[in-house]
Design a protein around this motif. Structure first.
Motif, PDB file in Angstrom:
ATOM      1  N   GLY A  57      -8.386 -15.973 -10.845  1.00 42.26           N
ATOM      2  CA  GLY A  57      -8.947 -17.271 -10.518  1.00 42.26           C
ATOM      3  C   GLY A  57      -9.343 -17.332  -9.065  1.00 42.26           C
ATOM      4  N   GLU A  92      -2.204 -18.306 -10.343  1.00 43.72           N
ATOM      5  CA  GLU A  92      -3.109 -18.162 -11.484  1.00 43.72           C
ATOM      6  C   GLU A  92      -2.420 -17.479 -12.666  1.00 43.72           C
ATOM      7  N   GLU A 108      -2.382 -19.513 -16.089  1.00 42.39           N
ATOM      8  CA  GLU A 108      -3.158 -18.988 -17.217  1.00 42.39           C
ATOM      9  C   GLU A 108      -2.319 -18.330 -18.302  1.00 42.39           C
TER      10      GLU A 108
END
Length: 130
Positions: free
Chosen positions: A28, A43, A47
């Motif tokens: 990201g 991230e 995620e």
């Protein structure tokens, strides 16, 4: 993000240009005030739902892609992380699916060449410790 001989991969909700599903590593952007490493760790958590500790910087990838008729340049620094905890069901809404696959499988299964190369680097790094 590794756990033994496995790596966590994601299927983002955003499809490839041809409409196909993408198999990717989490990544990201860097938020203001963050270092690239802090952003990578955040991230991974957002995620994948996984809490991870950094092990090693693997390398950098630079590439271009097209979105909505615009060409966008992107630079991504990849890090090797080790699994600490978390739950893969606890991912954000940008991700359709999170799963663990063997590192050796990821070397050919990931959608993007640069990410497959990072898995190769991770395998080489991990082999040094064995």
């Amino acid at each position: 993000m590794v756990r033994g001989d496995e790596v966590v991969v994601i299927v983002p909700t955003r499809r490839a240009a041809d409409g196909s599903r993408v198999l990717a590593l989490p990544k990201g952007h860097v938020d203001p005030g963050e270092t690239p490493l802090e952003a990578a760790q955040r991230e991974v958590r957002e995620e994948t739902g996984i809490v991870a500790e950094p092990v090693e910087e693997l390398g950098e990838s630079r590439y271009w892609y097209r979105r909505d008729g615009r060409t966008i340049g992107k630079r991504v620094t990849f890090y090797l992380f080790e699994h600490v905890g978390g739950d893969t069901e606890d991912h954000d809404d940008e991700v359709e699916e999170v799963r663990w696959i063997p590192l050796a499988e990821a070397e050919s299964a990931l959608s993007h060449t640069a990410e497959r190369e990072m898995v190769t680097l991770a395998l080489a790094y991990l082999a040094k410790d064995r």
